[in-house]
Write a protein that holds these residues in place. Structure first.
Motif, PDB file in Angstrom:
ATOM      1  N   ASP A 167       0.842  -1.202   0.000  1.00 48.49           N
ATOM      2  CA  ASP A 167       0.000   0.000   0.000  1.00 48.49           C
ATOM      3  C   ASP A 167       0.879   1.253   0.000  1.00 48.49           C
ATOM      4  O   ASP A 167       1.449   1.631   1.035  1.00 48.49           O
ATOM      5  CB  ASP A 167      -0.916  -0.009   1.229  1.00 48.49           C
ATOM      6  N   LYS A 170      -0.152   4.113   2.463  1.00 46.50           N
ATOM      7  CA  LYS A 170       0.241   3.850   3.853  1.00 46.50           C
ATOM      8  C   LYS A 170       1.730   4.137   4.050  1.00 46.50           C
ATOM      9  O   LYS A 170       2.129   4.713   5.069  1.00 46.50           O
ATOM     10  CB  LYS A 170      -0.067   2.391   4.202  1.00 46.50           C
ATOM     11  N   ASN A 174       3.243   6.869   6.649  1.00 43.02           N
ATOM     12  CA  ASN A 174       4.196   6.434   7.668  1.00 43.02           C
ATOM     13  C   ASN A 174       5.530   7.173   7.548  1.00 43.02           C
ATOM     14  O   ASN A 174       6.203   7.425   8.545  1.00 43.02           O
ATOM     15  CB  ASN A 174       4.435   4.923   7.566  1.00 43.02           C
TER      16      ASN A 174
END
Length: 480
Positions: A167, A170, A174
């Motif tokens: 992903d 994501k 992060n």
């Protein structure tokens, strides 16, 4: 870069500059030449028409036809029109202050040089005092993450990655969290590309942008694709809202269609250009300077800036004093040759020198190969480098054999060295501030000897130049 276009425009400018009178016929003939040059450069047809019409309209005005120097006035009009076509003025990245995080989203098609551009941008931002983080969000291309890690390590910039991640959104989020925890203020997101624009790629990029709210959404485009780069920019802009463009492989672009069309068609500024394979081959895009290069008027300011970034100031001052005292030796000449190599591609350096851009062929450049000149001097003894007068026929034969060159090439280099010393001696007789500045300019443009090409830049003279004074010292018609 843009060799073909520069060659054509240089010829046009030389013809115009020699005219004491400009007629409507002159204007029409010149504009027709310019139109053909732009079309051959793969510039967008709509952009060419707009350029031609506005140039004719302004050039046929009373101001030009009755100007004190109508030839130069017409040249100025052409220069200003090209600057407008390229974007009027340089555009800086709109990043937040160093105490606040900024996100730069890089996007583009596969093969445009996105990952390489990401690390070059990170290196520049680091040099400017920011603390960048490279985020590996390209989870599609094999070895993309590994490539970014290698490049990040090369410039000592951390790289955020997640092995086995699926992903990209994501990973991007992060990375921002990681940067905040580690005091990193600028996150560069290197995203996945495709061989062509497709729905899945766009959907992923839209999701990343929505999740990360970047300050800059920058397209990385291959300048060699010409008008195709403009079409790609339009497609990305429609769905993602671009804030600017980085043009890669600009050093290999002999035509210039992408650079000359992008701003006019997309209204998005060119932020940076990639001018080579090395990390430092990355320049901020200055429309006025590029326009001057295209017209064969050089770009002395960029050359001076490049020298000031590359050359050690103390060594430069020491060398300049030696030139002033006429103590220049073949060893010093070797040092100058090696200094020039630090600046990068010789073709790019010559394009920055007034009156030279577009005038030197690849064959001439090959004949004036710095490596050959280095080899010749390195084949000399220390005594020979210190005193060229002791290099007689037997020594020249030995030097030629040791350097893998010919006696004729050795003779040519020594003759160029003697010519350089004579020039420096004449310059050293100058008096006053103006003479000193011209001395620096003369040494910069002729000190060192580049075969039969009229000299190479003396990096030490360039290093010591005052940019503000330099502007007033250039010959009439030169532009910054």
């Amino acid at each position: 870069m843009l060799e073909k276009l520069t060659g054509t425009f240089s010829g046009i400018i030389r013809t115009l500059s020699g005219k004491s009178k400009i007629t409507e016929k002159n204007i029409e003939e010149t504009v027709e030449q310019i139109k053909m040059a732009l079309l051959e450069a793969d510039v967008n047809l709509r952009v060419v028409r707009r350029f031609v019409n506005s140039t004719i309209e302004e050039a046929k005005g009373e101001k030009v036809l009755k100007a004190v120097d109508p030839g130069q006035q017409f040249v100025k009009i052409i220069h200003d029109k090209i600057v407008a076509m390229l974007g009027d003025k340089k555009t800086d990245l709109a990043l937040k202050g160093p105490d606040t995080q900024s996100v730069i989203l890089l996007l583009g098609l596969q093969g445009a040089g996105k990952t390489t551009a990401a690390h070059k941008l990170a290196a520049k931002l680091k040099k400017d005092g920011r603390r960048p983080l490279l985020a590996a969000c390209d989870l599609v291309r094999p070895a993309a993450i590994e490539q970014l890690c290698v490049l990040g390590e090369k410039i000592d910039v951390p790289v955020y990655k997640e092995d086995g991640a699926k992903d990209a959104v994501k990973v991007a989020k992060n990375a921002i969290t990681y940067a905040k925890k580690n005091g990193l203020d600028t996150i560069i997101l290197d995203t996945a590309g495709r061989l062509q624009i497709d729905t899945d790629m766009m959907a992923e990029l839209v999701a990343i942008k929505k999740a990360c709210d970047p300050q800059e959404t920058v397209l990385v485009a291959d300048s060699m694709t010409g008008q195709n780069a403009v079409d790609i920019a339009k497609s990305f802009d429609e769905q993602l809202g671009l804030t600017g463009v980085i043009l890669t492989k600009f050093d290999s672009d002999a035509r210039g269609g992408a650079a000359l069309s992008l701003k006019s068609i997309t209204d998005k500024p060119i932020l940076f250009i990639g001018t080579g394979e090395k990390t430092e081959d990355f320049e901020q895009f200055h429309p006025d300077r590029i326009a001057s290069r295209i017209l064969g008027m050089g770009d002395v300011v960029s050359l001076v800036e490049k020298a000031q970034e590359t050359i050690d100031a103390e060594e430069a001052l020491k060398m300049q004093k030696k030139m002033m005292r006429n103590e220049f030796t073949l060893q010093d000449m070797l040092d100058q040759l090696q200094s020039v190599k630090k600046l990068g591609n010789m073709r790019q350096i010559l394009d920055m020198m007034p009156g030279i851009g577009g005038q030197i062929s690849d064959e001439q450049l090959s004949k004036a190969d710095i490596k050959h000149q280095e080899a010749i001097i390195q084949s000399m003894t220390k005594k020979e480098r210190a005193n060229h007068l002791i290099i007689g026929p037997a020594r020249r034969k030995r030097i030629a054999k040791g350097s893998g060159t010919s006696v004729q090439e050795v003779n040519k280099l020594i003759k160029q060295f003697e010519k350089t010393k004579l020039t420096m001696k004449k310059l050293a007789r100058g008096r006053g501030a103006q003479a000193k500045m011209m001395q620096q300019m003369g040494a910069a443009m002729g000190g060192g000897g580049l075969g039969g090409m009229g000299g190479m830049p003396s990096m030490d003279a360039l290093k010591g130049m005052d940019l503000n004074k330099l502007k007033g010292m250039l010959p009439k018609g030169f532009k910054f």
